[in-house]
Design a protein around this motif. Structure first.
Motif, short mmCIF file in Angstrom:
data_model
loop_
_atom_site.label_atom_id
_atom_site.label_comp_id
_atom_site.label_asym_id
_atom_site.label_seq_id
_atom_site.Cartn_x
_atom_site.Cartn_y
_atom_site.Cartn_z
N GLU A 94 -23.02 -38.40 -39.65
CA GLU A 94 -21.91 -37.06 -39.45
C GLU A 94 -20.72 -37.09 -39.08
N VAL A 97 -18.40 -36.87 -42.75
CA VAL A 97 -19.18 -35.59 -42.79
C VAL A 97 -18.11 -34.35 -42.07
N ALA A 98 -17.96 -34.96 -40.78
CA ALA A 98 -16.61 -34.19 -40.33
C ALA A 98 -15.01 -34.83 -40.60
N ASP A 101 -13.22 -34.53 -47.24
CA ASP A 101 -13.39 -33.76 -48.40
C ASP A 101 -14.68 -34.12 -49.07
N MET A 119 -24.00 -31.67 -42.58
CA MET A 119 -24.02 -30.66 -42.93
C MET A 119 -24.28 -29.86 -42.44
N LEU A 122 -22.67 -28.92 -39.27
CA LEU A 122 -21.08 -28.43 -38.72
C LEU A 122 -21.11 -27.95 -39.82
N ALA A 123 -21.85 -27.00 -40.93
CA ALA A 123 -22.02 -26.07 -41.90
C ALA A 123 -20.36 -26.04 -42.19
N LYS A 124 -20.73 -27.75 -42.56
CA LYS A 124 -19.57 -28.26 -43.92
C LYS A 124 -20.17 -29.03 -44.82
N VAL A 126 -20.16 -30.81 -47.92
CA VAL A 126 -19.10 -31.84 -48.50
C VAL A 126 -19.70 -32.72 -49.94
#
Ligand SMILES: *Cc1c(COP(=O)(O)O)cnc(C)c1O
Length: 224
Positions: A94, A97-98, A101, A119, A122-124, A126
């Motif tokens: 986590e 991922v935060a 990139d 992912m 965090l709705a991200k 990568v």
């Protein structure tokens, strides 16, 4: 390679010129190769001259070290890109991922599960490179060659953006055959991204199709 007397900007120009030189016979465009400046162990004061010289993509191999160094640099230079190039423990997924990139060391199902969860939380999304244990070395990270087809299948099913394949060839052996094998594996699986080549062999890697080279000491000098 003793370029320690050069300024960081001059070293960067040298590496970029070397990449451009091998692009020509390889019929490739320098713009298609991402130079990742590997800044592990180097403090922000050593990194800023490279940013000033135009470098925007950096690589670190430890989550904790990157957390200490990069938030301030990213605040100062919002267009930087940060790649995680080293092995990643699932319990740091986590945080990785935060902060990052792109992640270059996805190599096992437990880490895939942890990254997919992080992912989603965090709705991200990568992009991740799948690291391949290209020399079949027991002490090294990376997915075993025999497990690669099933693992790539699992990554695709997870919805994680799959950037391509990554490898670190065995030390002290000619790396070209390993780069060639990684390129073939990527083509076989319909992947275009190839993260391969370090300070000692990035030109060879570019000749053989690298899209991302991870260069540390040729830019920053030797690590302590
Ligand atoms: C440290 C490191 C590099 C850069 O190595 P240099 O030889 O200093 O260019 C590249 N890739 C990985 C995975 C690394 O850990």
């Amino acid at each position: 390679m003793d370029n320690t007397a050069l300024t960081p900007a001059a070293r960067l120009a040298e590496v970029r010129a070397n990449i451009a030189k091998v692009c020509k016979p390889a019929r490739r465009e320098p713009a298609d190769i991402t130079l990742i400046a590997v800044s592990k162990t180097h403090p922000a004061e050593r990194i800023e001259p490279l940013i000033a010289a135009g470098q925007r993509v950096f690589g670190e191999n430890r989550v904790q070290e990157a957390q200490a160094k990069w938030p301030a640099l990213r605040a100062a230079y919002p267009d930087l890109e940060l790649h995680l190039i080293g092995q990643l423990q699932s319990n740091k997924a986590e945080e990785a991922v935060a902060l990052f990139d792109c992640i270059h060391a996805l190599d096992r199902p437990s880490l895939l599960t942890a990254l997919a969860k992080a992912m989603a939380k965090l709705a991200k999304p990568v992009p991740c490179f799948v690291q391949v244990n290209i020399g079949d070395e027991p002490q090294k990270g990376g997915c075993a060659l025999a497990d690669l087809p099933a693992f790539l299948e699992a990554v695709r099913a997870s919805g994680i953006p799959l950037a391509g394949l990554m490898c670190i060839p065995p030390a002290d052996i000619e790396p070209a055959p390993f780069f060639g094998l990684l390129a073939k594996l990527a083509a076989d699986h319909g992947l275009t991204g190839l993260s391969m080549g370090m300070s000692g062999d990035y030109e060879t890697a570019v000749m053989l199709g690298a899209t991302h080279v991870r260069v540390g000491s040729a830019l920053f000098g030797a690590r302590a």
